[in-house]
Write a protein that holds these residues in place. Structure first.
Motif, PDB file in Angstrom:
ATOM      1  N   LYS A 172       0.936  -1.242   0.052  1.00 29.92           N
ATOM      2  CA  LYS A 172      -0.033   0.400   0.134  1.00 29.92           C
ATOM      3  C   LYS A 172       0.905   1.468  -0.121  1.00 29.92           C
ATOM      4  CE  LYS A 172      -3.776  -0.011  -0.159  1.00 29.92           C
ATOM      5  NZ  LYS A 172      -4.675   0.124  -1.175  1.00 29.92           N
ATOM      6  N   GLU A 197      -8.217   8.557  -3.761  1.00 37.20           N
ATOM      7  CA  GLU A 197      -9.221   8.234  -3.731  1.00 37.20           C
ATOM      8  C   GLU A 197      -8.208   6.984  -2.702  1.00 37.20           C
ATOM      9  OE1 GLU A 197     -11.848   6.937  -5.282  1.00 37.20           O
ATOM     10  OE2 GLU A 197     -11.950   8.644  -5.777  1.00 37.20           O
ATOM     11  N   LYS A 203      -8.542   7.704   1.048  1.00 32.71           N
ATOM     12  CA  LYS A 203     -10.996   7.619   1.163  1.00 32.71           C
ATOM     13  C   LYS A 203     -10.949   5.993   1.432  1.00 32.71           C
ATOM     14  CE  LYS A 203     -13.469   7.385  -2.231  1.00 32.71           C
ATOM     15  NZ  LYS A 203     -14.579   8.166  -2.884  1.00 32.71           N
ATOM     16  N   ASP A 204     -10.207   5.308   0.594  1.00 30.52           N
ATOM     17  CA  ASP A 204     -10.125   4.429   0.660  1.00 30.52           C
ATOM     18  C   ASP A 204      -9.814   3.069   1.691  1.00 30.52           C
ATOM     19  OD1 ASP A 204     -11.341   3.392  -1.882  1.00 30.52           O
ATOM     20  OD2 ASP A 204      -9.500   3.122  -2.574  1.00 30.52           O
ATOM     21  N   GLU A 227     -12.140   2.049   5.061  1.00 28.47           N
ATOM     22  CA  GLU A 227     -12.150  -0.236   5.060  1.00 28.47           C
ATOM     23  C   GLU A 227     -12.267  -0.844   6.372  1.00 28.47           C
ATOM     24  OE1 GLU A 227      -8.569  -2.196   3.154  1.00 28.47           O
ATOM     25  OE2 GLU A 227      -8.278  -2.068   5.161  1.00 28.47           O
TER      26      GLU A 227
END
Length: 479
Positions: A136, A157, A160-161, A165
């Motif tokens: 990541k 993005e 946000k992810d 999660e």
């Protein structure tokens, strides 16, 4: 993050708690040193890529917080703990402010960090959660590079992810670079290895150009395995580059390609390369055009109309009568304006953390009183009143202001065939027209292997300085 690691036997630096870091300065540039707790032998040394203390401390804090993101001293760290740190890392990269110097520094540090993490993922015994965090982090670094070019969508993005999660979600591990994948080498891999090795021997401004050129080439070559590349692959690359670039630009890119390929062969990464003889010849001359005498006179007339305490007046004037590169000019200090053998000169040097393009650029350039109306005494008074540096703007703003003035005064085209750098071409043309010997002209422009610097004055330096002064008087006499 490429590190110099000197590890005692049996010490895994990536899974050892770190002692308190410290900073030091060498040749004007700041460095960060880290070492594992419990030993005085093993350590990491990282170049912070800047001569500015405030920028160095900001970069250092960023690196230290990034290292914590992987809990490198705790292989038992849970994914939730790692994810929380990754969110902090991603959000910081998304929202942090940059200046010109920190943009360059962070771009290079992120590239080095990216390469080191890929090697760690492929070769080190990291836990599954650490591997997942590294994967990541690689995405965050790639998106951060895009954000520093003004494209923040990917990083937004990712943030946000990560925030959306749910904790404890099980996700299959996807390594960014497996050991088997290392058997193939893309041009992007090769150029990253090349830049990591050469980072301490190439100036930051030059490295930025190297990085840009390699990215252009790597984008076209894509996933091509350079270990099995063919002559046809290289010809296709050249043809693709020529589709939307001038031959002169393609020639420079292919020169950079050859530099990296030769390095790769010499260091055993490739058995052979097929990049020779590709450079275009038709239309490959430099696209930069010199200013005409009328343009130079108009520019100097504008400069002389400015107040005597306006820095733009003297920056433009020095560009005309000395042909300095814009970054050489920007870094001039009060101490760099001096007399040598009775001749007033500007000294292009590396003192006080200044940088130059090459060692041959170290030189002195005489100031020609009266050339195009240049007023030496008024300039010396401007220097006398200066604090330390003659020009205080950062590199990007300095260039924008001066090139903007050129465009406004001379109504230049938007194709950048004439810029501040064209003043060097103009002076070179004037020296040639005055039939100045090549060696003397090269000494003035900083191309000759025998250029003079303040630290390298020899027995014949006084003669050489006077010879350069006479050559400039002759070349600039039309003005």
């Amino acid at each position: 993050m490429t590190v110099n690691h000197h590890s005692p036997s049996g010490t895994n630096l990536l899974q050892t708690a770190l002692a308190k870091p410290y900073h030091y300065r060498r040749s004007g540039r700041y460095y960060l040193r880290l070492r594992p707790q419990g030993t005085v032998k093993g350590f990491f040394t990282l170049s912070l890529r800047t001569t500015d203390k405030a920028t160095a401390m900001t970069i250092s804090d960023d690196i230290l917080s990034t290292l914590k993101a992987y809990h490198l001293d705790n292989p038992e760290a849970s994914w939730d703990e790692l994810r929380e740190r990754l969110i902090e890392f991603a959000e910081y990269n998304l929202t942090m402010a940059h200046g010109d110097s920190s943009l360059v520094a962070y771009e290079m540090i992120n590239d080095e960090h990216h390469l080191a993490l890929r090697k760690a993922s492929a070769k080190l015994p990291l836990s599954i959660n650490q591997q997942r965090a590294v994967s990541k982090a690689l995405e965050i670094l790639e998106a951060s590079q895009e954000r520093m070019r003004g494209r923040s969508g990917k990083l937004v993005e990712i943030v946000k992810d990560l925030n959306g999660e749910s904790c404890g979600t099980s996700v299959a591990l996807s390594l960014p670079l497996s050991v088997s994948a290392l058997s193939g080498l893309t041009f992007k891999d090769l150029s990253a290895l090349y830049m990591a090795e050469r980072k301490d021997s190439i100036q930051v401004s030059t490295m930025r150009d190297v990085k840009s050129s390699c990215e252009a080439i790597g984008t076209i070559l894509g996933d091509l395995d350079m270990k099995t590349h063919t002559r046809e692959d290289m010809k296709n690359l050249r043809n693709k580059l020529l589709e939307d670039r001038k031959p002169s630009t393609v020639k420079k890119l292919l020169t950079r390609l050859s530099t990296v390929m030769d390095w790769a062969v010499n260091n055993g990464y490739l058995d052979k390369s097929f990049d020779k003889g590709l450079k275009p010849t038709k239309g490959a001359d430099s696209s930069r055009e010199a200013f005409s005498q009328d343009q130079v006179k108009a520019l100097m007339a504008h400069a002389k109309s400015l107040p005597v305490d306006a820095w733009q007046r003297w920056a433009l004037s020095l560009g005309v009568i000395t042909g300095t590169r814009i970054e050489e000019l920007r870094q001039l200090t009060k101490a760099d304006v001096k007399q040598v053998s009775g001749v007033w000169v500007i000294d292009i040097n590396r003192n006080d953390g200044k940088t130059v393009k090459t060692k041959n650029a170290l030189r002195v350039v005489p100031l020609t009183d009266g050339a195009y109306g240049f007023d030496l005494q008024a300039f010396l008074e401007f220097v006398r009143k200066a604090d330390s540096r003659l020009f205080t703007l950062g590199a990007g703003q300095f260039s924008n202001v001066l090139n903007g003035a050129l465009r406004d005064v001379l109504s230049l085209k938007a194709d950048r065939t004439q810029t501040f750098h064209s003043l060097r071409h103009s002076l070179a043309g004037a020296l040639k027209a005055a039939e100045v010997p090549v060696g003397t002209a090269e000494s003035i422009l900083g191309h000759a292997s025998g250029s003079i610097s303040y630290d390298l004055y020899g027995a014949g330096s006084a003669v050489e300085v006077k010879r350069m002064a006479e050559a400039l008087i002759e070349a600039l006499s039309e003005g």
